[in-house]
Structure formats: structure tokens, C-alpha cells
Motif scaffolding. Structure first.
Motif, PDB file in Angstrom:
ATOM      1  N   THR A  67       0.848  -1.185   0.000  1.00  0.00           N
ATOM      2  CA  THR A  67       0.000   0.000   0.000  1.00  0.00           C
ATOM      3  C   THR A  67       0.886   1.239   0.000  1.00  0.00           C
ATOM      4  N   ILE A  68       0.577   2.183  -0.898  1.00  0.00           N
ATOM      5  CA  ILE A  68       1.297   3.450  -0.941  1.00  0.00           C
ATOM      6  C   ILE A  68       0.599   4.428  -0.008  1.00  0.00           C
ATOM      7  N   VAL A  69       1.327   4.926   0.977  1.00  0.00           N
ATOM      8  CA  VAL A  69       0.782   5.888   1.932  1.00  0.00           C
ATOM      9  C   VAL A  69       1.062   7.281   1.379  1.00  0.00           C
ATOM     10  N   GLU A  70       0.016   7.941   0.917  1.00  0.00           N
ATOM     11  CA  GLU A  70       0.168   9.255   0.313  1.00  0.00           C
ATOM     12  C   GLU A  70       0.192  10.338   1.379  1.00  0.00           C
ATOM     13  N   HIS A  71       1.341  10.924   1.571  1.00  0.00           N
ATOM     14  CA  HIS A  71       1.436  12.097   2.424  1.00  0.00           C
ATOM     15  C   HIS A  71       2.709  12.842   2.071  1.00  0.00           C
ATOM     16  N   ASP A  72       2.800  14.061   2.487  1.00  0.00           N
ATOM     17  CA  ASP A  72       3.919  14.913   2.120  1.00  0.00           C
ATOM     18  C   ASP A  72       5.188  14.476   2.843  1.00  0.00           C
ATOM     19  N   LEU A  73       6.169  14.033   2.060  1.00  0.00           N
ATOM     20  CA  LEU A  73       7.437  13.605   2.648  1.00  0.00           C
ATOM     21  C   LEU A  73       8.474  14.724   2.626  1.00  0.00           C
ATOM     22  N   GLY A  74       8.050  15.873   2.138  1.00  0.00           N
ATOM     23  CA  GLY A  74       8.973  16.997   2.096  1.00  0.00           C
ATOM     24  C   GLY A  74      10.015  16.901   1.003  1.00  0.00           C
ATOM     25  N   ASP A  75       9.771  16.029   0.008  1.00  0.00           N
ATOM     26  CA  ASP A  75      10.738  15.860  -1.076  1.00  0.00           C
ATOM     27  C   ASP A  75      10.222  16.501  -2.358  1.00  0.00           C
ATOM     28  N   ALA A  76      11.098  17.152  -3.072  1.00  0.00           N
ATOM     29  CA  ALA A  76      10.717  17.722  -4.357  1.00  0.00           C
ATOM     30  C   ALA A  76      10.644  16.613  -5.408  1.00  0.00           C
ATOM     31  N   GLU A  77       9.943  16.897  -6.506  1.00  0.00           N
ATOM     32  CA  GLU A  77       9.878  15.926  -7.589  1.00  0.00           C
ATOM     33  C   GLU A  77      11.255  15.737  -8.211  1.00  0.00           C
ATOM     34  N   MET A  78      11.499  14.538  -8.690  1.00  0.00           N
ATOM     35  CA  MET A  78      12.760  14.212  -9.347  1.00  0.00           C
ATOM     36  C   MET A  78      12.494  13.974 -10.819  1.00  0.00           C
ATOM     37  N   ASP A  79      13.288  14.577 -11.667  1.00  0.00           N
ATOM     38  CA  ASP A  79      13.196  14.322 -13.099  1.00  0.00           C
ATOM     39  C   ASP A  79      14.176  13.216 -13.464  1.00  0.00           C
TER      40      ASP A  79
END
Length: 285
Positions: free
Chosen positions: A265-277
Motif C-alpha cells: 500500500t502506498i501511503v500518500e502524504h507529504d514527505l517533504g521531497d521535491a519531484e525528481m526528473d
């Protein structure tokens, strides 16, 4: 008797070669000029230059008609071969993946391989059956010193691709990713989204201090956590999450892929990480 020096290729104007070919084929200046779309005086000037370079008249008039000299007759086949070779050099055959042969080596992290490899294998089976794929771990290759000229493509983050180890590269973005928390579907935390607890494993894609950097970043994430993991193989973490209740932090695309095969299960919450390209790179040379 003076001995003539061998003819040097540097003394030959390559622009004269097609004119020589037409003269040998047509057996006359007027006909050659018509085929080439040039004026007769222009071809006559070229013939004079060819006579000087090759030290032979090439064309002579016999009873009012142009005839090839013995030397010119001997040049017909070699000149045709040279012109055909020049055509190949100047106009190479277009690349056809259906007939291509060879090995494509791609260096990439484990997480990216799980996303890219399956569709790429299927595409090559259909469109380029003669090509072979060879995947190598981008981080392992840094350690063992894989020669960069053995790798055709790299898949990684821009910060890694900019490293001097690989030299000048061109790149294109494949997709954007982010880090997410994953837990086994049977865990009580799967429904609560609770990020507390005494077991938390973190995946650091490439933060081994391979470049002499990153150690402080790893330490800041792992301080105070009883269980931490710094694996280059994401699959190990997925198994831990599915079977041991350990919470893991992995790229979202990888998490979605692993959900097909494991109860996660993916727990969706803000991990404080920016998106990675995530980028695909190749040599700019």
C-alpha cells in the motif's frame, strides 16, 4: 630517363571524379556535359585538368569520333567503384532498426530498470529483433570503473548525469518521480497513514558517497531510526515491506510497479521531497 613520381591523392580534386565518370561512360565531352547538366566549356576545362593529373589524354579523336585511350578504358571499372563508395559516404543508408545488429548497453538504477525494461524488451522484440539489450547498474559501474564508451545510454537524475565521469552528454527527460512511503497491505499502518513507529527503512537512490558526497544527507535521514536500509536493489525493500511490516521510502513509479506483484500500500502524504526528473542521456559526440 626521368622516373615519374607516383600520383598523390592530395593532388586530386574530388569534384573532378564525377566528371571523369561521365566522360568514361559517355565517351565524349558533349554527351558528358549534357548528362552532368554542365556547359561544354566547363567539361572541357575539367578534362584538361584530368589529363594533367592522370598524365594521359583519356579521350582522343579518331576519324572525327571520340575514343577512350587504353588508360581510360582501364579506369572505367575502378572509377565506377570509387563513385559508388563516395555515394555511400555522402549518402549513408538510413538506419533501419528491423535489420540492425548489435548490443545496446544501458546503465541505470534498479528502480528505473523495473519501469523501463519490460516495455523496452517488448518494443525491441517487435521492431528491432536483431538488437540485444545489456543492463548494468549505474552505481556499480561507478565503483568498478566501467569504461564510459561501453555504455550507450544512461538513465538517472540530472545531478548524476552531470558528473564528470561520463563527460559531455545530451539528455531528455523521461518522467518525473517523487519519493513515497510504502507499507505491506496487511499492516495496521496501511490504512492510518501513520508515519510514526520504530521501524522505518529508507531507500537512497545513489547516495552512497561514490562522488565523495552525500554522506551527510544519508546521516540526517537515518539518525534516530532503529532500522534503516541503504540498498541499491529496490526489490529487497519491497519484500521487507510486504513481509515484515517495515515502512519503506521508494520512488513512486517503482512502488506502483511492485504493487502488481506484492501486497503493498502506498501511503500518500507529504514527505517533504521535491519531484525528481528522471533523464535518458547519451553521448553528445
Amino acid at each position: 630517363m626521368a622516373i615519374e613520381k607516383p600520383l598523390s591523392l592530395r593532388s586530386v580534386n574530388l569534384n573532378l571524379i564525377p566528371i571523369l565518370q561521365a566522360l568514361l561512360r559517355e565517351g565524349g565531352v558533349s554527351k558528358a556535359a549534357r548528362v552532368l547538366g554542365l556547359s561544354q566549356p566547363t567539361v572541357s576545362v575539367a578534362l584538361a585538368k584530368l589529363r594533367a593529373v592522370l598524365r594521359d589524354p583519356l579521350l582522343v579523336q579518331v576519324e572525327g569520333k571520340w575514343e577512350l585511350t587504353t588508360r581510360a578504358q582501364a579506369l572505367v571499372e575502378p572509377v565506377e567503384t570509387v563513385c559508388q563508395s563516395l555515394e555511400v559516404i555522402c549518402n549513408p543508408a538510413p538506419y533501419d532498426p528491423r535489420t540492425a545488429q548489435g548490443i545496446i548497453t544501458i546503465a541505470l538504477p534498479d528502480a528505473a530498470a523495473t519501469v523501463i525494461a519490460p516495455p523496452l524488451v517488448e518494443a525491441l522484440r517487435e521492431h528491432a529483433p536483431g538488437l540485444q539489450l545489456h543492463f548494468v547498474d549505474v552505481w556499480r559501474e561507478f565503483r568498478v570503473g566501467q569504461r564510459s564508451d561501453e555504455i550507450q545510454f544512461l538513465v538517472s537524475l540530472p545531478s548524476v548525469l552531470a558528473h564528470a565521469r561520463y563527460g559531455a552528454l545530451r539528455s531528455a527527460r523521461l518522467w518525473s518521480d517523487r519519493m513515497v512511503t510504502v507499507v505491506g497491505s496487511g499492516s495496521s499502518r496501511a490504512s492510518t497513514g501513520d508515519d510514526s513507529g520504530d521501524t522505518y527503512s529508507v531507500f537512497f537512490p545513489g547516495l552512497d558517497p561514490i562522488f565523495g558526497e552525500g554522506a551527510e544527507f544519508v546521516e540526517s535521514y537515518t539518525t534516530g531510526l532503529p532500522i534503516t536500509g541503504r540498498f541499491q536493489n529496490c526489490s529487497v525493500l519491497a519484500i521487507l515491506a510486504a513481509e515484515s511490516g517495515v515502512r519503506i521510502k521508494v520512488p513512486y513509479t517503482f512502488a506502483r510497479k511492485m504493487q502488481r506483484y506484492m501486497p503493498l500500500t502506498i501511503v500518500e502524504h507529504d514527505l517533504g521531497d521535491a519531484e525528481m526528473d528522471v533523464h535518458l542521456a547519451w553521448s553528445s559526440i
